[in-house]
Scaffold this motif. Structure first.
Motif, mmCIF file in Angstrom:
data_model
loop_
_atom_site.group_PDB
_atom_site.id
_atom_site.type_symbol
_atom_site.label_atom_id
_atom_site.label_comp_id
_atom_site.label_asym_id
_atom_site.label_seq_id
_atom_site.Cartn_x
_atom_site.Cartn_y
_atom_site.Cartn_z
ATOM 1 N N GLU A 4 1.079 -1.119 0.260
ATOM 2 C CA GLU A 4 0.275 -0.037 -0.214
ATOM 3 C C GLU A 4 0.843 1.337 0.061
ATOM 4 N N ILE A 5 2.288 1.063 0.919
ATOM 5 C CA ILE A 5 2.277 2.132 1.208
ATOM 6 C C ILE A 5 3.423 2.823 -0.357
ATOM 7 N N ILE A 6 3.868 1.131 -1.073
ATOM 8 C CA ILE A 6 4.508 1.277 -3.514
ATOM 9 C C ILE A 6 3.276 1.864 -3.691
ATOM 10 N N GLY A 7 2.233 1.995 -3.082
ATOM 11 C CA GLY A 7 1.046 2.497 -4.371
ATOM 12 C C GLY A 7 1.346 1.738 -5.579
ATOM 13 N N GLN A 8 0.645 2.551 -6.055
ATOM 14 C CA GLN A 8 -0.007 2.002 -8.190
ATOM 15 C C GLN A 8 2.370 1.927 -8.405
ATOM 16 N N LYS A 36 1.183 1.580 9.295
ATOM 17 C CA LYS A 36 0.243 2.179 9.437
ATOM 18 C C LYS A 36 0.189 4.164 9.385
ATOM 19 N N ALA A 37 0.791 4.314 9.830
ATOM 20 C CA ALA A 37 0.686 6.344 10.839
ATOM 21 C C ALA A 37 1.144 6.536 8.990
ATOM 22 N N ILE A 38 2.278 6.426 7.939
ATOM 23 C CA ILE A 38 1.882 6.926 6.795
ATOM 24 C C ILE A 38 0.981 6.328 5.988
ATOM 25 N N LEU A 39 0.172 5.092 5.854
ATOM 26 C CA LEU A 39 -0.951 5.637 5.301
ATOM 27 C C LEU A 39 -1.945 6.159 5.945
ATOM 28 N N ASP A 40 -1.976 6.284 7.229
ATOM 29 C CA ASP A 40 -2.852 7.355 7.469
ATOM 30 C C ASP A 40 -3.036 8.502 7.509
ATOM 31 N N ARG A 53 -1.531 9.650 4.785
ATOM 32 C CA ARG A 53 -1.711 10.071 2.994
ATOM 33 C C ARG A 53 -2.755 10.002 2.859
ATOM 34 N N ARG A 54 -3.660 9.305 3.932
ATOM 35 C CA ARG A 54 -5.515 9.832 3.933
ATOM 36 C C ARG A 54 -5.965 10.690 3.962
ATOM 37 N N LYS A 55 -5.609 11.371 5.805
ATOM 38 C CA LYS A 55 -5.697 12.642 6.023
ATOM 39 C C LYS A 55 -5.537 13.987 5.218
ATOM 40 N N GLN A 56 -4.033 13.707 4.201
ATOM 41 C CA GLN A 56 -3.699 14.454 2.562
ATOM 42 C C GLN A 56 -4.904 14.763 2.021
ATOM 43 N N ALA A 57 -5.208 12.916 1.879
ATOM 44 C CA ALA A 57 -5.992 12.944 0.208
ATOM 45 C C ALA A 57 -7.915 13.574 0.835
ATOM 46 N N ALA A 58 -8.132 13.373 2.111
ATOM 47 C CA ALA A 58 -9.306 13.951 2.365
ATOM 48 C C ALA A 58 -9.119 15.623 2.602
ATOM 49 N N TYR A 59 -7.628 16.299 2.980
ATOM 50 C CA TYR A 59 -8.003 17.884 3.024
ATOM 51 C C TYR A 59 -7.647 18.229 1.709
ATOM 52 N N ARG A 60 -7.593 17.882 0.880
ATOM 53 C CA ARG A 60 -7.410 17.507 -0.760
ATOM 54 C C ARG A 60 -8.399 18.269 -1.146
ATOM 55 N N ALA A 61 -9.214 17.254 -1.253
ATOM 56 C CA ALA A 61 -10.517 16.741 -1.158
ATOM 57 C C ALA A 61 -11.774 17.905 -1.064
ATOM 58 N N GLU A 62 -11.313 17.979 0.432
ATOM 59 C CA GLU A 62 -12.341 19.843 1.210
ATOM 60 C C GLU A 62 -11.551 20.538 0.785
ATOM 61 N N THR A 63 -11.110 20.732 -0.092
ATOM 62 C CA THR A 63 -10.062 22.113 -0.356
ATOM 63 C C THR A 63 -10.808 22.043 -1.950
#
Length: 102
Positions: free
Chosen positions: A13-17, A67-71, A73-83
């Motif tokens: 998951e950290i590696i991603g696509q 898990k902290a890195i993935l969390d 990233r999720r928070k950053q994605a949510a922040y960007r979506a809200e912005t």
């Protein structure tokens, strides 16, 4: 699921696509970069061992760091979506004011 399998899954998951022509070495380097920023105890060899499921043991701190890195990233994605949502509302509101609809 064993700790080794869980750690390998989190590392995936950290590696991603993976890019079409991206080598495994560059994927692992990306993961190493993220993990070593969090904790300097991570080495390229350790990342490769977790990825290949060769690690004989997985420390709890390693799983928690992944898990902290993935969390994060999720928070950053949510922040960007809200912005982006708020910016689009501002544009819509501005356009409505220009038309005299408000």
């Amino acid at each position: 699921m064993t700790d080794v399998d869980m750690a390998a899954s989190l590392l995936d998951e950290i590696i991603g696509q993976r890019g079409v022509r991206e080598t495994i070495k560059s994927m692992l380097e990306r993961a190493y970069s993220d993990l070593s920023k969090r904790n300097g105890a991570w080495t390229r060899r350790r990342v490769r061992a977790v990825f290949n499921k060769e690690a004989s043991r997985i420390e709890n701190r390693e799983i928690e760091e992944m898990k902290a890195i993935l969390d994060g990233r999720r928070k950053q994605a949510a922040y960007r979506a809200e912005t982006a949502r708020l910016a689009s509302l501002a544009v819509i509101q501005s356009a409505a004011q220009d038309c005299g609809q408000l």
